[in-house]
Design a protein around this motif. Sequence first.
Motif, PDB file in Angstrom:
ATOM      1  N   LEU A 184      37.343  25.432  32.700  1.00  4.67           N
ATOM      2  CA  LEU A 184      38.623  25.403  33.435  1.00  4.67           C
ATOM      3  C   LEU A 184      38.618  26.392  34.601  1.00  4.67           C
ATOM      4  O   LEU A 184      39.094  26.094  35.695  1.00  4.67           O
ATOM      5  N   ALA A 185      38.065  27.575  34.343  1.00  3.38           N
ATOM      6  CA  ALA A 185      38.147  28.624  35.377  1.00  3.38           C
ATOM      7  C   ALA A 185      37.078  28.466  36.446  1.00  3.38           C
ATOM      8  O   ALA A 185      37.326  28.747  37.623  1.00  3.38           O
TER       9      ALA A 185
ATOM     10  N   PRO B 168      36.327  24.040  39.383  1.00  7.80           N
ATOM     11  CA  PRO B 168      36.316  24.360  40.824  1.00  7.80           C
ATOM     12  C   PRO B 168      34.940  24.135  41.458  1.00  7.80           C
ATOM     13  O   PRO B 168      34.852  23.665  42.597  1.00  7.80           O
TER      14      PRO B 168
ATOM     15  N   GLU C 137      46.370  22.007  29.847  1.00  6.58           N
ATOM     16  CA  GLU C 137      45.507  22.963  30.561  1.00  6.58           C
ATOM     17  C   GLU C 137      44.738  22.279  31.692  1.00  6.58           C
ATOM     18  O   GLU C 137      44.605  22.824  32.782  1.00  6.58           O
TER      19      GLU C 137
ATOM     20  N   VAL D 159      45.121  22.969  35.822  1.00  2.00           N
ATOM     21  CA  VAL D 159      43.992  23.227  36.734  1.00  2.00           C
ATOM     22  C   VAL D 159      43.993  22.195  37.863  1.00  2.00           C
ATOM     23  O   VAL D 159      43.748  22.526  39.028  1.00  2.00           O
TER      24      VAL D 159
ATOM     25  N   ARG E 263      46.465  23.289  40.399  1.00  2.00           N
ATOM     26  CA  ARG E 263      45.996  24.456  41.154  1.00  2.00           C
ATOM     27  C   ARG E 263      44.904  24.079  42.155  1.00  2.00           C
ATOM     28  O   ARG E 263      44.851  24.588  43.270  1.00  2.00           O
ATOM     29  N   GLU E 264      44.034  23.141  41.751  1.00  3.68           N
ATOM     30  CA  GLU E 264      42.863  22.814  42.580  1.00  3.68           C
ATOM     31  C   GLU E 264      43.076  21.606  43.491  1.00  3.68           C
ATOM     32  O   GLU E 264      42.229  21.298  44.312  1.00  3.68           O
TER      33      GLU E 264
END
Length: 477
Positions: free
Chosen positions: A137-138, A142, A170, A174, A177-178
């Motif tokens: 995820l982190a 990305p 979750e 993401v 956010r992305e």
Amino acid sequence: MSKLDLAVRHGHVATAEGMAYYDIGVRDGRIVALGRDLPAAKVEIDASGRVVTPGGIDSHCHIEQPMPAGVRLADDFDSASLSALCGGTTTLVPFAVQESGIALPETLAEYRRRAESRSRLDVAFHMVLAEPHAHALAHEIPAVIEQGCTSFKVYMTYEGMRLTDRQILEVLAVARREGAMTMVHAENADCIDWLTDQLLAAGRVAPHEHAASRPMLVEREAAFRAMALAELVDVPFLIVHVSSPETVAQIAAARARGLHVHAETCPQYLLLTAADLHGDAHEGAKYVCSPPPRDDRSREGLWAALATGQFDVVSSDHCPFGFADPLGKAAGLGRDFTCIPNGLPGVETRLPLLVSEGVLAGRLSWPQFVALGATQAARLYGLYPRKGSLMVGADADIVVWNPDDERVVSNDGLHHRADYTPYEGMRVRGWPEWVVGRGEVLFAQGRIAAEPGRGRVVPCDRPLPPRPGVAALAGGK
Ligand code: DUC
Ligand code: ZN
Ligand code: ZN
């Protein structure tokens, strides 16, 4: 203007925006001119009496995916792309599937190698997230987004793939956010497991019981839940292979509340029914897919939903298994329906069926056909306007359709490696006569001119604007 490489002249050109008569000029693989009186070209295609569209984009197909032990897919990138090409598709968007212990960028690189070595068509990838752990995820999501993989599929069912609601939240956060797109396979796993146990305990093991184990409401419930999760996060997403008008109604209600939910359906839900699973002996296994086809009322409801713009995309969900293959549909022979691999071949028939049963049957316009078969997929997955359009500057992916070409579908005339088609014997009118990919003639009046390995992997842009945080935490929900 100097000489063109290729020109398509005298055709009735359909894009998602409308139809008009104009010619298309191509140089160096791209569209460079639209209009009349274009200069001479090295290759001239006369499209008089024909309809000209952007090349199709099949944004849901399973190619060279590893399968559970004892099962294998019938096609590789060579045969799947050949089959797609002969049906008017010029870009494939299959899945790269996350595997335990392997980082997502590594997985993407491996699938890119598979496509680059064998595909005759351009390819972009979605990624299936089977294990969205903290590092994925982190960092890994990305990283693959930077490498041009900007859409992610999550499953609400299937052992080994199924995510919990918490995990889906979750992933959606993401994606927000992305700026990525999330695709959801919406079926309630616990309902399916419980129903399956009841059926097996009662000795109901035949292929058609597959449909009984996954009734409409298991899709409707899961789709409703997926929309609630996306509403909480406040992020657009897409529900794949919607099979029932009841689910469409849920989607319409969520849209009325302001949620950006997109929807895909597939030819099997528009043309087949659960009755097809009732063939003699094992014959019904040919039609086992998930979700299963429904009934006549559902089919008509889905056509009406297509006509009124409630779907964004029609894709194939091409997932081909040989009928006689012991590692295909025959894996279920003499056993219960849960042993039949789920999936149908359909990458070649997708667009001709949509022309025939949609446009020429009066249910859809040509611009709707283009939107559903190409342009909206390009928009949703970050390929537009390079793919799915006929704009100046776009890749010259062009199909010339002959609406008078009527054929009875026979598996012998198709190019996949599965040994059957679910549409055998159907009369289908409207097939590609010419297919051009990045300016090269790949299919010319039945002659195939595309070699394996000519396809390129196309990076996708972010389809959505990235946004920090989660709306529900910012107050107001
Ligand atoms: N269902 C899926 O979810 N994927 C592949 C084929 C199928 O039937
Ligand atoms: Zn699915
Ligand atoms: Zn699928």
